[in-house]
Design an enzyme around this catalytic site. Structure first.
Site, PDB file in Angstrom:
ATOM      1  N   LEU A 167       0.823  -1.195   0.000  1.00 39.05           N
ATOM      2  CA  LEU A 167       0.000   0.000   0.000  1.00 39.05           C
ATOM      3  C   LEU A 167       0.867   1.260   0.000  1.00 39.05           C
ATOM      4  CD1 LEU A 167      -2.759   1.360   0.184  1.00 39.05           C
ATOM      5  CD2 LEU A 167      -2.930   0.615   2.542  1.00 39.05           C
ATOM      6  N   PRO A 168       1.624   1.470  -1.093  1.00 42.33           N
ATOM      7  CA  PRO A 168       2.401   2.708  -1.167  1.00 42.33           C
ATOM      8  C   PRO A 168       1.445   3.900  -1.046  1.00 42.33           C
ATOM      9  CG  PRO A 168       2.807   1.310  -3.092  1.00 42.33           C
ATOM     10  CD  PRO A 168       1.729   0.668  -2.298  1.00 42.33           C
ATOM     11  N   HIS A 169       1.833   4.874  -0.236  1.00 42.20           N
ATOM     12  CA  HIS A 169       0.940   5.998  -0.005  1.00 42.20           C
ATOM     13  C   HIS A 169       1.708   7.241   0.400  1.00 42.20           C
ATOM     14  CE1 HIS A 169       1.403   4.016   3.918  1.00 42.20           C
ATOM     15  NE2 HIS A 169       1.285   5.227   4.434  1.00 42.20           N
ATOM     16  N   ALA A 170       1.009   8.376   0.338  1.00 43.91           N
ATOM     17  CA  ALA A 170       1.599   9.644   0.762  1.00 43.91           C
ATOM     18  C   ALA A 170       0.497  10.639   1.066  1.00 43.91           C
ATOM     19  CB  ALA A 170       2.501  10.205  -0.340  1.00 43.91           C
ATOM     20  N   LEU A 214      -2.255   5.072  -2.722  1.00 44.06           N
ATOM     21  CA  LEU A 214      -3.155   6.084  -2.171  1.00 44.06           C
ATOM     22  C   LEU A 214      -2.371   7.367  -1.931  1.00 44.06           C
ATOM     23  CD1 LEU A 214      -5.897   6.944  -0.868  1.00 44.06           C
ATOM     24  CD2 LEU A 214      -4.957   6.093   1.297  1.00 44.06           C
TER      25      LEU A 214
END
Length: 156
Positions: free
Chosen positions: A65-68, A103
């Site tokens: 779930l790569p996110h920032a 996300l």
């Protein structure tokens, strides 16, 4: 805000043939490149990679779930991909990954960001749902799955 409200078929890619974590992240970023919520693609890339360096976003159960939280987006951005073959994503459970969500939310949407991360984790963390996503044959199948699974969830 539900997953089905943020995700659309154009930001879902099934059965990608990639072999490394960096390839996956770059591909996820390219999937959202034309998303109307993305204001600055280069900044989004920097922020996602910065977050990934802090700690792997391989959250376990074959999910990454790569996110920032970033000012590179004006509204929440969500993409989903499945991989044809599992890859090492340096996950917390040391298991390979086959399901990827990207996300990105505006910095001022911290509460919504955390709620969306939780919702994605809760839904995709269920073995039956994860299996259905990984084996989905069409983007329409994926959207129908989220519509079905989220009908009883309250709005964020």
């Amino acid at each position: 805000m539900k997953i089905e409200d943020l995700l659309s078929e154009q930001f879902i890619v099934l059965q990608l043939e990639l072999t490394t974590k960096s390839q996956v992240i770059e591909e996820m970023l390219s999937i959202v490149a034309e998303h109307p919520g993305v204001k600055d693609h280069d900044k989004l890339r920097q922020d996602v990679l910065k977050r990934e360096k802090e700690m792997s976003t391989g959250i376990g159960k074959q999910i990454a779930l790569p996110h920032a939280k970033t000012d590179a987006v004006s509204s929440p951005v969500l993409a989903l991909a499945t991989l044809k073959n599992e890859i090492n994503f340096e996950s917390i459970d040391n298991e390979p990954v086959q399901l990827i969500f990207l996300l990105a939310t505006p910095e001022e949407m911290l509460a919504e960001h955390l709620k969306l991360l939780s919702r994605i984790t809760r839904l995709a963390g269920q073995e039956e749902i994860r299996e259905r996503l990984v084996h989905a044959e069409s983007t329409k199948d994926v959207m129908e799955l989220f519509e079905e699974e989220e009908k009883d969830f309250p709005q964020i």
